[in-house]
Design a protein around this motif. Structure first.
Motif, PDB file in Angstrom:
ATOM      1  N   ASP A  22      16.522  12.093  30.301  1.00 57.48           N
ATOM      2  CA  ASP A  22      15.186  11.868  30.870  1.00 57.48           C
ATOM      3  C   ASP A  22      14.547  13.200  31.253  1.00 57.48           C
ATOM      4  N   SER A  23      15.325  14.076  31.879  1.00 62.70           N
ATOM      5  CA  SER A  23      14.798  15.381  32.283  1.00 62.70           C
ATOM      6  C   SER A  23      14.420  16.210  31.060  1.00 62.70           C
ATOM      7  N   ALA A  24      15.277  16.162  30.012  1.00 61.16           N
ATOM      8  CA  ALA A  24      15.011  16.949  28.802  1.00 61.16           C
ATOM      9  C   ALA A  24      13.755  16.455  28.098  1.00 61.16           C
ATOM     10  N   ARG A  25      13.529  15.154  28.094  1.00 55.64           N
ATOM     11  CA  ARG A  25      12.323  14.615  27.461  1.00 55.64           C
ATOM     12  C   ARG A  25      11.072  15.104  28.167  1.00 55.64           C
ATOM     13  N   GLN A  26      11.110  15.125  29.482  1.00 56.45           N
ATOM     14  CA  GLN A  26       9.948  15.604  30.237  1.00 56.45           C
ATOM     15  C   GLN A  26       9.722  17.090  29.996  1.00 56.45           C
ATOM     16  N   THR A  27      10.820  17.847  29.988  1.00 52.13           N
ATOM     17  CA  THR A  27      10.700  19.290  29.736  1.00 52.13           C
ATOM     18  C   THR A  27      10.192  19.556  28.328  1.00 52.13           C
ATOM     19  N   ALA A  28      10.707  18.791  27.341  1.00 50.22           N
ATOM     20  CA  ALA A  28      10.286  18.977  25.950  1.00 50.22           C
ATOM     21  C   ALA A  28       8.799  18.677  25.784  1.00 50.22           C
ATOM     22  N   GLU A  29       8.308  17.674  26.499  1.00 49.34           N
ATOM     23  CA  GLU A  29       6.874  17.351  26.413  1.00 49.34           C
ATOM     24  C   GLU A  29       6.038  18.507  26.939  1.00 49.34           C
ATOM     25  N   ARG A  30       6.499  19.132  28.010  1.00 49.97           N
ATOM     26  CA  ARG A  30       5.785  20.295  28.559  1.00 49.97           C
ATOM     27  C   ARG A  30       5.860  21.489  27.607  1.00 49.97           C
ATOM     28  N   LEU A  31       7.032  21.723  27.029  1.00 47.60           N
ATOM     29  CA  LEU A  31       7.201  22.855  26.116  1.00 47.60           C
ATOM     30  C   LEU A  31       6.350  22.685  24.859  1.00 47.60           C
ATOM     31  N   GLY A  32       6.147  21.455  24.437  1.00 45.00           N
ATOM     32  CA  GLY A  32       5.365  21.198  23.231  1.00 45.00           C
ATOM     33  C   GLY A  32       3.902  21.586  23.355  1.00 45.00           C
ATOM     34  N   ARG A  33       3.446  21.816  24.592  1.00 45.65           N
ATOM     35  CA  ARG A  33       2.045  22.192  24.798  1.00 45.65           C
ATOM     36  C   ARG A  33       1.853  23.704  24.833  1.00 45.65           C
ATOM     37  N   ILE A  34       2.936  24.463  24.709  1.00 42.59           N
ATOM     38  CA  ILE A  34       2.830  25.926  24.723  1.00 42.59           C
ATOM     39  C   ILE A  34       2.174  26.406  23.424  1.00 42.59           C
ATOM     40  N   THR A  35       1.297  27.375  23.551  1.00 43.56           N
ATOM     41  CA  THR A  35       0.608  27.907  22.369  1.00 43.56           C
ATOM     42  C   THR A  35       0.979  29.361  22.092  1.00 43.56           C
ATOM     43  N   SER A  36       1.634  30.000  23.031  1.00 39.96           N
ATOM     44  CA  SER A  36       1.992  31.419  22.882  1.00 39.96           C
ATOM     45  C   SER A  36       3.444  31.557  22.435  1.00 39.96           C
ATOM     46  N   ALA A  37       3.668  32.411  21.436  1.00 35.60           N
ATOM     47  CA  ALA A  37       5.030  32.670  20.972  1.00 35.60           C
ATOM     48  C   ALA A  37       5.845  33.363  22.064  1.00 35.60           C
ATOM     49  N   ALA A  38       5.202  34.254  22.840  1.00 34.78           N
ATOM     50  CA  ALA A  38       5.901  34.959  23.914  1.00 34.78           C
ATOM     51  C   ALA A  38       6.322  33.988  25.014  1.00 34.78           C
ATOM     52  N   ASP A  39       5.433  33.049  25.368  1.00 35.73           N
ATOM     53  CA  ASP A  39       5.752  32.067  26.412  1.00 35.73           C
ATOM     54  C   ASP A  39       6.880  31.139  25.959  1.00 35.73           C
ATOM     55  N   PHE A  40       6.840  30.719  24.699  1.00 32.61           N
ATOM     56  CA  PHE A  40       7.883  29.837  24.185  1.00 32.61           C
ATOM     57  C   PHE A  40       9.229  30.556  24.183  1.00 32.61           C
ATOM     58  N   SER A  41       9.213  31.826  23.811  1.00 31.60           N
ATOM     59  CA  SER A  41      10.436  32.615  23.798  1.00 31.60           C
ATOM     60  C   SER A  41      10.984  32.803  25.210  1.00 31.60           C
ATOM     61  N   GLU A  42      10.102  32.992  26.177  1.00 27.60           N
ATOM     62  CA  GLU A  42      10.542  33.140  27.562  1.00 27.60           C
ATOM     63  C   GLU A  42      11.185  31.850  28.068  1.00 27.60           C
ATOM     64  N   GLN A  43      10.609  30.715  27.690  1.00 25.03           N
ATOM     65  CA  GLN A  43      11.195  29.425  28.082  1.00 25.03           C
ATOM     66  C   GLN A  43      12.551  29.220  27.415  1.00 25.03           C
ATOM     67  N   ALA A  44      12.693  29.694  26.179  1.00 23.53           N
ATOM     68  CA  ALA A  44      13.986  29.598  25.496  1.00 23.53           C
ATOM     69  C   ALA A  44      15.032  30.408  26.248  1.00 23.53           C
ATOM     70  N   ARG A  45      14.637  31.573  26.730  1.00 27.90           N
ATOM     71  CA  ARG A  45      15.569  32.430  27.477  1.00 27.90           C
ATOM     72  C   ARG A  45      16.002  31.753  28.780  1.00 27.90           C
ATOM     73  N   ARG A  46      15.110  30.989  29.385  1.00 32.63           N
ATOM     74  CA  ARG A  46      15.380  30.350  30.671  1.00 32.63           C
ATOM     75  C   ARG A  46      16.082  29.006  30.522  1.00 32.63           C
ATOM     76  N   LEU A  47      15.721  28.223  29.512  1.00 29.86           N
ATOM     77  CA  LEU A  47      16.142  26.824  29.470  1.00 29.86           C
ATOM     78  C   LEU A  47      17.128  26.478  28.362  1.00 29.86           C
ATOM     79  N   SER A  48      17.110  27.211  27.259  1.00 25.28           N
ATOM     80  CA  SER A  48      17.920  26.830  26.101  1.00 25.28           C
ATOM     81  C   SER A  48      19.404  27.039  26.374  1.00 25.28           C
ATOM     82  N   VAL A  49      20.234  26.158  25.781  1.00 27.76           N
ATOM     83  CA  VAL A  49      21.686  26.296  25.907  1.00 27.76           C
ATOM     84  C   VAL A  49      22.304  26.818  24.612  1.00 27.76           C
ATOM     85  N   ALA A  50      21.478  27.093  23.598  1.00 24.63           N
ATOM     86  CA  ALA A  50      21.989  27.660  22.346  1.00 24.63           C
ATOM     87  C   ALA A  50      22.228  29.159  22.528  1.00 24.63           C
TER      88      ALA A  50
END
Length: 238
Positions: A22-50
């Motif tokens: 449930d938490s991941a779905r909410q986070t994914a919905e928020r991440l899907g609205r990002i338009t900047s490559a730098a912002d998406f990369s920063e979120q990957a650094r903070r949230l991704s487990v890969a």
């Protein structure tokens, strides 16, 4: 004949339990609205487990034809900067952002088989095994020393591999492992890419043959140098 290669950034969100899903779905919905490559990369650094999180989720150039069958049409429908819809796989939700796309003039060989290793068992034992293994073959010794571990090596064509596993293997280089969450509780599993086997091209130029031989020679010299370093090293495992 040419091809298309793509530059992707990935975010893998843990979803091993109902609450995490449930938490991941909410986070994914928020991440899907990002338009900047730098912002998406920063979120990957903070949230991704890969493992790609250390690079901000940024993957190397990949041939579109090498992507998993289910992902290929999704990525080909994106424009640079756009993000895929959340892809729900076992115990995780994955998003990709297309950073760039390029045409290649050289014909890209198709992958005929993917060789990979799976190691599973108690989380502490799996973690210890990964610290001792630089290649797929190194796991034989780790498993022999710890019977609680299960170790298998597979060789399958890309269309035989489930999409969830294909996504795990896609961003790995040879002898890199992926530590996406795949089990609950004390059990864990990692996957290491052993090799990608490419089908031979029917029409290969002398220049391509020369480049292949040169690359093989360099690889052989590098492997020999690493073997010498490993043989002379004094390694202590903690």
């Amino acid at each position: 004949q040419g091809g298309v290669k793509v530059l992707l950034t990935e975010i893998v969100l843990p979803a091993g339990s109902a609450e995490e899903l449930d938490s991941a779905r909410q986070t994914a919905e928020r991440l899907g609205r990002i338009t900047s490559a730098a912002d998406f990369s920063e979120q990957a650094r903070r949230l991704s487990v890969a493992q790609s999180r250390v690079n901000g989720g940024r993957l190397e150039w990949a041939n579109l034809s090498d992507l998993p069958d289910g992902l290929r049409p999704i990525i080909s429908g994106l424009r640079p900067g756009q993000i895929t819809t959340p892809l729900e796989v076992t115990n995780a939700i994955v998003l990709f952002q297309l950073r760039d796309v390029a045409e290649t003039t050289a014909q890209s060989p198709e992958i005929s088989a993917i060789e990979y290793a799976r190691v599973s068992g108690p989380a502490d034992a799996v973690t210890s095994a990964t610290r001792m293994a630089d290649t797929c073959d190194d796991f034989y010794g780790a498993v022999k020393a710890d019977p609680s571990l299960t170790f298998t090596i597979h060789s399958e064509s890309p269309d035989q591999i489930l999409q969830a596993l294909s996504l795990r293997l896609m961003g790995l280089d040879k002898h890199e492992f992926d530590d996406m969450p795949t089990a609950e509780g004390e059990q864990a599993e990692i996957v290491m890419l052993c090799a990608r086997v490419y089908a031979a091209l029917e029409d290969v130029s002398r220049g391509q043959v020369a480049n292949n031989l040169r690359s093989a020679r360099i690889t052989s010299l590098a492997d020999g140098f690493l073997a010498e370093l490993r043989a002379s090293a004094d390694i202590v495992y903690h």
